[in-house]
Each structure stands twice: as C-alpha cells, then as structure tokens.
Scaffold this motif. Structure first.
Motif, PDB file in Angstrom:
ATOM      1  N   THR B 166       0.917  -1.145  -0.016  1.00  0.00           N
ATOM      2  CA  THR B 166      -0.171   0.015   0.016  1.00  0.00           C
ATOM      3  C   THR B 166       0.815   1.450  -0.019  1.00  0.00           C
ATOM      4  OG1 THR B 166      -0.349  -0.533   2.510  1.00  0.00           O
ATOM      5  CG2 THR B 166      -2.198  -0.840   1.042  1.00  0.00           C
ATOM      6  N   LYS B 204      -1.540  -9.493   4.700  1.00  0.00           N
ATOM      7  CA  LYS B 204      -1.675  -7.869   4.935  1.00  0.00           C
ATOM      8  C   LYS B 204      -0.853  -7.148   4.310  1.00  0.00           C
ATOM      9  CE  LYS B 204       0.808  -8.624   9.197  1.00  0.00           C
ATOM     10  NZ  LYS B 204       0.430  -8.616  10.726  1.00  0.00           N
ATOM     11  N   PRO B 205      -0.718  -5.811   4.071  1.00  0.00           N
ATOM     12  CA  PRO B 205      -0.001  -5.180   3.194  1.00  0.00           C
ATOM     13  C   PRO B 205       1.394  -5.205   3.921  1.00  0.00           C
ATOM     14  CG  PRO B 205      -1.887  -3.701   3.632  1.00  0.00           C
ATOM     15  CD  PRO B 205      -2.025  -5.135   4.376  1.00  0.00           C
ATOM     16  N   TYR B 263      -7.390  -7.917   8.811  1.00  0.00           N
ATOM     17  CA  TYR B 263      -7.498  -8.526   7.720  1.00  0.00           C
ATOM     18  C   TYR B 263      -7.957 -10.005   7.523  1.00  0.00           C
ATOM     19  CZ  TYR B 263      -4.654  -4.346   6.252  1.00  0.00           C
ATOM     20  OH  TYR B 263      -4.418  -2.950   5.851  1.00  0.00           O
ATOM     21  N   VAL B 288      -6.948  -6.319   1.198  1.00  0.00           N
ATOM     22  CA  VAL B 288      -5.791  -5.624   0.527  1.00  0.00           C
ATOM     23  C   VAL B 288      -6.295  -4.778  -0.832  1.00  0.00           C
ATOM     24  CG1 VAL B 288      -3.345  -5.704  -0.119  1.00  0.00           C
ATOM     25  CG2 VAL B 288      -4.115  -7.116   1.760  1.00  0.00           C
ATOM     26  N   GLU B 291      -8.258  -1.844   0.002  1.00  0.00           N
ATOM     27  CA  GLU B 291      -7.399  -0.763   0.405  1.00  0.00           C
ATOM     28  C   GLU B 291      -6.405  -0.115  -0.790  1.00  0.00           C
ATOM     29  OE1 GLU B 291      -4.916  -2.166   3.491  1.00  0.00           O
ATOM     30  OE2 GLU B 291      -4.424   0.032   4.335  1.00  0.00           O
TER      31      GLU B 291
END
Lengths: 188, 959
Positions: B166, B204-205, B263, B288, B291
């Motif tokens: 991200t 997750k990022p 997440y 993700v 986002e």
C-alpha cells in the motif's frame, strides 16, 4: 542444565530401574515447573491456555533440544500427564468455588468437553472414578490422562507407549465406557 | 474380578463395541459367568453411540517437541549480523551477511525462546520447512533455517529492501491500472503457495513487500509464519478467539493471535479454525485489494486501533462492507488526496471503481467462503477480464446488456455499424422498411447490413446473446413478405439469415433458410455455382447437427462430389468439405470407421499441397492426429501435432477456433498418454483463452471445463490412492518398530497428497457443477451433454466423500420421462447413480434401480461395443448387489451374462477376483471356486469358460 532439571533426569532413570519412590520425588519438581509456566502465561489476566502447550513447554524446559532416551521421554509424559490431571482438578475445583462469584476458567484441557458429559459434574467425582479405575488398571488411567488432560492424539499415545494404535483405541474405548458408567453413579 | 476374566472382558467388550448385533452372541459365549455378562452389558450401555472417533490428525508440533532435530548448523558461524531491522512479539529480525556457502545479505529472523510459548516456537520451526517448499519470484526465498547455539530457532530469508504494497503504491503514485497489475502478481505468488497446500493465514500489506527490480515493481510475499499444511494440521489453536472468552491482546501475548484482526476473514474471526482453507487468504487478499483501490480498509468506519479484538471479530463476521465506489466521500479531503495519488479526481475515482471493481472487491470479501473466488488464479483472471473489457465473473450472471456493452467495447470498430443497424431494425421494425419505396433496393440494403452483422458476430468469436431468435423471426417475417422467391438478393439474404439462426442453435430454422437459399441459387445460377456450393456445405452441416439427420449424408456427399468435379479432389475447398464430411461420420452413432478412413484420405491427399495452402494442410494433419489419439497411436499423434500446430497458429492466429479445437485435442493426448499434469495444465490454459475470446455460455467453454474437470478428478483419485499406499508403508514401518522420522515423513507426504487431491477435486466440482447448470438451463435435462455432466458431477461428489450429496444430485434423473431415460447418456448416468447406492451399501435401492435399468438397456441400446459395455457393466453391478443380498441364483446368472457382454477383459477379470471368488468361497461353493482359480492362474486365462461353470452351478446346486 539447572540443578533441578538434572535431578529430574536422574530421577527418571531411577524410576526406570524400578525405584518407585523416584516417581513421588519427581512429581513435585515437575509440578513446580508446570505451575510456573502456567502462572507466567496466566498472570496476564486469566486467559486460557492449552494443556498440550503447557506440557510441551515443560518438556522443553527439562530436556531442551537434547536427544532424549525413548524411555525417559515416555516416563516424562507419564509424570506430566499425572500432574496435568492434578492441575486441572485444582483449577476445576477453584472454578467450581468461584462459579457463584463469577470466576474464570484458566486451563482448558483440550479434549475435556468430550468426557464431561454433565456440565455440573464435580471434579472430585471424576477424581474418585479415576482412582477407582486406577485400582482396576493403571495403564487405562494413563491413557485417559494423556488423551484428555494433556490432549495427546491417539497416534501420539501410540508413540509414547510403544504399542499399536488399536491397543490404544481399545484401552480408550474401554476406559471411557467404564468412566462414564462410574460418573453416572452406577454401582460396579 | 479375576485377572483372566479381566482380559476376557476387555476382548469381548471390544469385539461388540461397534457391532451391536453381535452383542447377544458374544454374551452367549460367557453366559455361565454372571459377573462377566453383567459387566459387559453395563459397559456396552455406556459406550455412547454418538461418540466421535478420534481425529487421526497427528500434531506435527508434538512430534517435533518429542523428537528434536539431532544436529543443526550453528548460525553464528554462518551469519554476521549487521543491524537490527525490527523486533517484535515473535523475536528479532536482523540484517545479516551469510558467510558460507555463498556470501549474501539475508534477513535473519531469530525467535526469542525465553518469551514465547512452545506453541509459537513450533510454529516458527515449521515455517522454515513450509517455505522451503515454495519457489516463486513473488514469494520471499528461504535460504536456511535451524537452531542457534542458544537453542533459539532462526530462519534466514531473502533480504528485501521493500515497502508494504500500500505504501509503495502511494509513494509511487500508481494509477488504478498499475495497482491492479501489481496486485495480479500477488495473486500469482499466493496461487503458487496454495498449490503447494500452504495457506498464509496472515495476508496484509506489511506481509507483501514491493521492491524495484530492473525498473519493474516486484511483490514479495513474506512471513508464512503461521502457515500450516492444510492436509495434516498440526499447530495447536490458540484459544483467545473462542467465543465468550475473548480477551484483549496484551504486550506479552502479542503474536499469539492468529491473523492480524483487520485483515482477518470472518471464519478466522469466528474462531472456526477447522474451516480455514485457501479461501481465507482470498478474503484477506480482498481487504488488501480494497485498500489499494479506495485507500482505506473495507470496514474502516467500524474498526480502528481502539477497537477491541472481541469487537473486531464481531464486526468482521456481521457487518457488510460498502462497495468501494460507495465508500468514497467526494467531499472528504482525505479521499480527494487519495484520488489525486491515483491520478484522478474523487468523482473520477468513483466512476472508475463502480460496477466491475465494486463487484470484484465484494466477491472477494463475501462472508461465506463459497461465495468468494475459488482460487487466486480466478481472482487474477477476473481482474484481467476487467482490464481487457471483458465481462467479469463477479458481475451479474445474466445481464445481457452488460455483456453486450462489454462485447461492443471490445470490438468497437467492427461492431458499431452492424449493431446500430440491428437497433434500427428492432426499434423501427416494419416502419423502417415500409418507408422505402423500392423493395429490391430495400432488400439489397438490408442484405448488406445483415451480412455484415452476421459476419461480425458469427465467425469464431461469439455465439448467442447478441442476436436473438426473436429479432431474426421479425426479420424473417419481413423477408417472407417482400420477396417472391426469384432473386439472388433473396438467396443471399436467406443464407445469411440461416447462418444467424444456426449460431443461435435454432437448427430447424437454419435448415429451412439454407434450403430455400440453395433452391433459388440452383435455379438461377446452377447447382455447381460457387454460391450454391457454399450454401450446400452449410446446409449439410446444419442438417447433420440437427437431431433429424435425414439426408445429411447425401448432402455431404453431393457437396464433395460437386467440388471434386469442379476443382479436383485435392483443392483446399474440396478438402475442407471432405473434412466436414469426416466429422459428420465421427459423431457418435454415425460411422466411426468410415470417419477414420475419410480423415486418413484427407491427410494423405493434403501432404503434397504447397505452402500456399498450409492452412488446410495443417488442418488435415491435426485432425488426423486426433483420430490417431482415438486409436491409441499416441506417439505418431504427438509427432504430428508438434509438427503441425505452429503452422496452424501461424496461419489462423492464436485465438482462432480451429487452433483452439486442435489444442483441445492435443491436451487430450496428454491425458491418453498418462501425462495428466501436462494435460491439466494445457486444458487450464485453453479454458482461460476460450473464456477470454468467447461468450460466457459458449459450448466450447463448457467442453474445456469438462475436460479440465475430468483431468483433475482422475489426478486426484491417483493421489488419494498414492497417499493410501504411503500410509500403509508407514504402518508397516511402525509394526517393524522402524524410525519415527521416516514414518513422520511418509505421513506428511501422504497428507500433502491428500490435500492436493482435495484442492483438485474442489476445483473439479465447481467446474462440473457450472457446466451442468449451464447445460441444464440452456439444453434441458434430457440432453446427451447435460446428462454426461450430471454423471460426472455425481462422480466428483462421490470422490470428495459426499456420497449423500451425490445421491441427492443424481436424483434429478427421475425427472426424465420413461422415453427420455433411454438416451444413451441417461442410461450411463443411471448406472452411475445405482453404483452410488452400492457404495452406500443400500443394496435394496441399488437392486431396484439396476433391474429397471437392465430392462431399458436391453430395450434401447444398439448392438455394438458401446451398448454391450454398458449392459455388461449393469449386469456385473447387479450381480454384485445380488451377492450382497444373498440371492445366489440370480447373482450367478447375471454375472455369467455380464461377463459375456462386457468388452473389457481386464475389468471382467478384476470383478471375478474381487467379487465372484470371495462370494463363492464365503458360500462354501469350493469346487467351482477352485476351478475358477485354476482358470485365472493360466497364462492366458480362458475367462469365457467361467459363465458356463456358473450356469452349471445354478443347474446343479450343491446341497
């Protein structure tokens, strides 16, 4: 290796050589160890912890990464399973006492829900039945302890005991029916 | 109790444990001993029938604790720590220089054993093993793992100077398309892990780092720290998330929570660890994805740092996230800045996200795993569809305008004129036509457009959807009014109309228009004029494909004869007609032998064509190769395919239907040659291509799905068998008291195989289910193809262990009328259904089904190998059922007849060994059993002697 751990391994080998008293000497040592581990995790605020993890943590503390003699390992599990049973009984009793005041259960025996058919069955009843079963056949209690109090799977008990899978299953099935009958108050 | 009695008690207890019927008998054995019998009956009473059997899963972690690795390299000698990158709940991550065997920079993750539980420790040690299985450019490489001198576990992995995905996208100000393309790579990487049976569980990022490599953004997935083998699991579940006992994570407990809360998937939030599978990762991946597009996570209005874990879990399970485009508040300055970062205004961003990307995000974020994408590659493909202006899978299933718009956007130039004209026809209809003064002029005009229209849609790219039968019927009505059956315009118009009908599967109408066109052309220009010949070819095909074959054979022959006369037998046009004729004979039920001969002749005649006619030459070669496959001549077929396919592609282009058709046959060749994985890979690629170039409900797509599902099912079956044999080996080692390590290895391998098989079957099920449902909708149940896929669906379900569901699904067959039940594939599907009952050991039900089926088989199947095989199958199955029901006479009669009918001697021999012999022995028919064993022991067993033996036994039964 810290001294008490050395002592435990020493006692284990004595026990193996037929020194029954060694077991009695060993229990408090391992018990303290497991208590300490449990307290360490539980002081954070009364969360639950897995009994399997506890026994294994204790195992790791005693033996670390060393290669451990097969029999020593089995005996250790036997001792730890007994202690686990005692710890769980203590906590259950404590919980029973606190239930009216709103206490929390702190240790979840992994397979406990399978055996405690009746939610209100008092720990001492179970303890009594276990003692009766012990008088009938020690190994059956051991299998029950490992399965229900430590959370070992059948395959693992097979490995610890060095017997076949079907033997373990047979012991478990029998002991379970036996205990269930005892808990329901039937006279033998 | 006496010691001897104790043992007796336990033996008897065990013997009667699962066999309630046997208990009375067992009690009789010891009836004199009251103590024993009382004890027995009271114990049996207490072995609850609802008792769940023990989970056979062993705990990897346990084994590792009990059997620690004997020796590990000490990392201090191997690694020189340069700096600390991070320290957290699990331990410390260092940047370090590996000293040998090669010098390189690594990220060294060392777990602090003093502060973590055994549980976490095992999980960590496991990570190295899991990661070592994976090798993919988008997954961080693991170089080494083991224990330090202080007994702290460590993992050395690829050192990555990257940023979380991200942050990377925002810092580089990537636009939506660039973000999507980067995200697709992440899907690729995760797909690889899933294929290895590894679930990440914590996507997750910050676990997806992006680095710049040769000017390319390359994602690297890290930290499969809590990944576990999905087949054989092992890691103890943390109990924090169990309902009602949720506690806030504290500093000491951090890292014990499975999955980062925001997440986390709904099933993780519910603590349903047993339900976690690859689709759990797909949910997190969806977060993700959201986002990256929107700038905030899906439920950000409800979740923040202050939200307690318990609350997070509840929200994730219960609250539906807003669609990405709806979440963006154009007046909010944060979103304005976010949109600018993506090179858009906030209003533009809303438009960019609405529809496709909304649908994709919401599908990925479905609360129920079954509603999400089935795999990362499907997620990936859908994003690609979006980027290529194709309809997305996540979109509405049947919304013709949506598909039409996508189609028009893709083929904007070719379609625009034709589409406009069609609209005019539909809207203006008759009014438009009536305004024209001169009928002929009108016709010419319509003709021009219609031909253009048909030319645009018909060739290889589309079927259905754009044209509707209704629209064509309107046009036909006009045509019938305007024309009088005497003009070339009418002929060409009707020809175009016929082709259009044909592509809507309206066979009758197509034939009618073609016939009319041919009649006019023949009268005005002669039977062998180029126009007449073209129509004749299409007419033959239309008749051949329709259910009423009538004069198809004669039409094909006339077409070929006229072309041969006019151009010669080896002219490309003639060869094309000859191939079509061969295809006609290849249709099941026509004349396979004749087809083979025709294909062979085409191939022979085409070999000498010059390169100018490479297209037709390649077609003849590859079609012949497909025939070779059918005749088990794989090596020759392979060579021919390899030689011809490049030329075919060069001539027609990658996406042409002839090329795709050939690729399909080529992929099947790998199935035949027992190279399943290769066949599956090819069919998978082919399916993706066909999905991209054809309309969603094209029958060619269904063919591909069918073929892929077949391969997956067979491959999975083999893996299950292989896993079984590994477990058997493990048990054998156990009996011999052999090393635990080797046994664990075998069990792990078996579990991995089972997991792979399950993944394959899961995919096969979803494919075949889709095919079946589409076919059922478009063709009805009473259709050869629909029924074939129904049978396959039952098979896949059965393989997945869903026997009851298989029985339920196949019950649809009962909806067929008595007459429809005679369709060949209905017979075969009914046999499959009866077999399910045999597996269920419901022999009474199986008996009824099979007897009815046997009558129908005898009534309907044509003589010949295929009908005999089915009848043979049914007879042998029925014999098996009769044996189970102890109806010896009937069993033997059916078995004897089944053996005679059946065409596959290997299968027959298997049945004799596995069913007949044991049955005879059980029933004390020893003489016959011995005779049969003698026959089987022969070098070339004279199986055909067995039926006579069985009949003899029936005629003279022993006392």
């Amino acid at each position: 290796m810290p001294s008490d751990e050395k002592e435990i391994t020493q006692l284990l080998s004595e026990w193996r050589e037929g020194e029954d008293k060694a077991l009695d000497d060993m229990i408090p040592l391992v018990y303290d160890k497991m208590r300490a581990i449990a307290n360490y995790y539980l002081k954070g605020g009364g969360q639950t912890m897995s009994s399997t993890a506890l026994v294994h943590e204790a195992y790791m503390r005693v033996f670390g990464q060393r290669h451990v003699d097969f029999q020593d390992r089995n005996h250790f599990f036997a001792v730890a399973a007994k202690i686990m049973r005692r710890l769980i009984m203590e906590y259950q009793t404590m919980r029973g006492r606190k239930k009216r005041g709103g206490g929390q259960m702190v240790i979840v025996p992994d397979n406990m829900d399978q055996i405690a058919d009746r939610p209100d069955s008092e720990p001492h009843e179970l303890e009594e039945c276990l003692e009766k079963l012990e008088a009938y056949d020690k190994r059956k209690v051991w299998v029950i302890e490992m399965h229900y109090f430590v959370g070992l799977k059948v395959e693992e008990i097979t490995e610890v005991l060095g017997v076949s899978r079907s033997t373990v299953l047979r012991e478990l099935n029998f002991a379970r029916a036996w205990l269930r009958r005892c808990l329901q108050g039937d006279e033998e | 109790m006496k010691p001897g009695n104790k043992q007796r008690l336990e033996e008897l207890f065990d013997a009667g444990l699962n066999l309630e019927n046997a208990r009375a008998y067992l009690m009789e054995q010891v009836q004199d001993d009251r103590e024993l019998t009382d004890e027995l009956s009271s114990l049996w009473e207490h072995c609850s029938e609802a008792e769940t059997l023990f989970s056979l899963e062993s705990m990897e972690m346990m084994r590792r604790a009990a059997f620690p690795p004997e020796h590990e390299d000490l990392p201090e000698e191997k690694f020189k720590i340069t700096r600390t990158i991070a320290s957290g709940g699990m331990g410390i991550v260092y940047q370090a220089e590996q000293q040998y065997p090669i010098v390189r920079t690594v990220a060294l993750k060392v777990l602090d054993t003093g502060r973590v539980s055994e549980e976490l420790l095992s999980r960590f040690r496991f990570e190295g093993q899991v990661l070592a299985l994976m090798e993919h450019p988008y997954i961080a490489r693991v170089y080494d793992s083991g224990m330090t001198a202080r007994n702290d576990p460590f993992i050395a992995m690829e050192y990555l100077d990257g940023q979380p995905i991200t942050e990377y996208c925002d810092n580089k100000r990537l636009n939506i398309e660039e973000r999507l393309r980067l995200f697709m790579k992440v899907c690729d990487g995760l797909q690889h892990a899933h294929q290895k049976g590894v679930i990440h569980r914590d996507i997750k990022p910050s676990n997806i780092l992006v680095i710049d490599q040769d000017g390319q953004a390359v994602p690297k997935i890290i930290d499969f720290g809590i990944a576990k083998f999905t087949g054989e699991s092992l890691v103890e579940k943390p109990s924090e998330i169990r309902g009602g006992m949720v506690e806030e994570p504290t500093e000491t407990r951090r890292g014990m929570v499975m999955g980062t809360p925001h997440y986390m998937s709904p099933e993780q939030a519910a603590g349903l660890h047993g339900q976690i599978d690859t689709r759990t990762d797909l949910y997190s991946l969806g977060v993700v994805f959201y986002e990256l597009l929107v700038g905030v996570i899906p439920l950000d209005q409800y979740l923040d740092k202050e939200t307690s874990l318990r609350e997070c879990c509840r929200i994730i399970q219960e609250v539906d996230p807003p669609a990405p485009s709806r979440r963006i508040d154009s007046d909010d300055s944060d979103f304005q800045t976010g949109a600018e970062t993506r090179g858009l205004t906030s209003q533009q961003l809303v438009r960019r996200l609405s529809r496709d990307l909304d649908w994709i995000a919401l599908k990925a974020l479905s609360k129920s795993p079954a509603d999400r994408y089935a795999s990362c590659s499907q997620f990936n493909t859908d994003i690609r569809y979006h980027l290529e202006n194709r309809p997305v899978i996540a979109g509405p299933l049947r919304q013709t305008t949506y598909h039409l718009r996508k189609f028009l956007r893709r083929y904007r130039n070719q379609v625009v004129t034709a589409a406009l004209f069609m609209l005019m026809l539909l809207i203006g209809g008759a009014a438009f036509l009536m305004q024209e003064r001169n009928a002929r002029e009108r016709a010419s005009q319509i003709n021009k457009y219609l031909i253009q229209l048909v030319g645009t849609f018909v060739p290889e790219t589309s079927e259905r959807n754009v044209l509707s039968i209704q629209a064509l019927n309107n046009i036909r009505k006009e045509v019938n009014q305007v024309f009088r059956g005497d003009s070339l315009d009418e002929a060409s118009f009707r020809f175009a109309l016929g082709k259009a009908y044909n592509h809507l599967d309206a066979g009758e109408e197509a034939v009618e228009q073609h016939r009319e066109a041919l009649r006019i052309y023949s009268r005005l220009k002669g039977r062998n004029a180029p126009e007449s010949l073209e129509v004749l070819g299409k007419l033959a095909m239309a008749v051949g494909e329709s259910n009423r074959a009538d004069d198809a054979a004669a039409l094909y022959q006339e077409h070929v004869d006229l072309l041969t006369e006019k151009y010669g037998a080896r002219h490309p046009k003639t060869l094309d007609a000859r191939l079509n004729q061969a295809f006609y004979y290849k249709i099941p039920g026509n004349d396979r032998l004749r087809a083979t001969e025709l294909f062979r002749q085409c191939f022979e005649d085409s070999r000498y064509l010059s390169d100018e006619h490479a297209g037709i030459r390649m077609k003849c070669s590859t079609d012949w190769a497909a025939v070779l496959v059918d005749n088990d001549q794989y090596q020759e077929a392979a060579e021919l395919f390899e030689k011809s396919i490049p030329g075919l592609i060069e001539h027609f282009g990658e996406d042409h239907h002839t090329v795709l058709y050939t690729q399909h046959n080529y992929a099947n060749l790998f199935y035949s040659m027992d190279r399943l994985e290769e066949g599956i890979r090819r069919h998978r690629e082919l399916l993706a291509t066909r999905r991209a170039v054809l309309f969603p409900d094209s029958r060619r797509i269904q063919r591909s799905m069918h073929a892929l599902a077949w391969g997956l099912r067979v491959a999975a079956t083999r893996k299950i068998n292989r896993a079984q044999s590994l477990r058997k080996q493990a048990r054998a080692l156990e009996r011999e008291g052999q090393s635990t390590r080797a046994r664990s290895k075998l069990r792990l391998d078996a579990a991995a195989l089972n997991r792979e098989a399950e993944t394959g079957l899961e995919e096969a099920e979803s494919l075949i289910r889709e095919v079946f449902e589409t076919r059922r909708k478009s063709k009805g149940l009473a259709n050869q193809l629909t029924l074939e896929s129904l049978e396959d669906l039952g098979l896949v379900l059965q393989k997945r262990g869903k026997l009851d569901e298989a029985i339920e699904v196949t019950a649809q067959i009962d909806e067929l009328t008595e007459e429809q039940r005679l369709i060949p594939s209905a017979l075969s599907a009914r046999n499959g259904r009866a077999y399910l009952y045999i597996l269920k050991e419901d022999y009474a039900a199986a008996e009824g089904l099979l007897e009815h089926l046997l009558d129908d088989c005898k009534k309907s199947t044509k003589p010949g190998p295929e009908g005999d095989k089915l009848t043979g199958d049914v007879l042998l199955d029925l014999a098996r059922v009769k044996m189970a029901l102890n109806k010896t006479r009937e069993a033997l009669t059916h078995f004897a007849e089944g053996m005679e009918r059946h065409v596959n001697p290997n299968y027959v021999r298997g049945q004799v060994k596995q069913q007949l012999l044991p049955y005879l022995k059980r029933n004390d028919l020893k003489t016959t059993a011995a005779e049969i064993e003698t026959i089987l022991a022969q070098e070339e067993p004279e199986l055909d002697r067995i039926p006579a033996l069985l009949r003899a036994l029936n005629a003279n039964p022993p006392d």
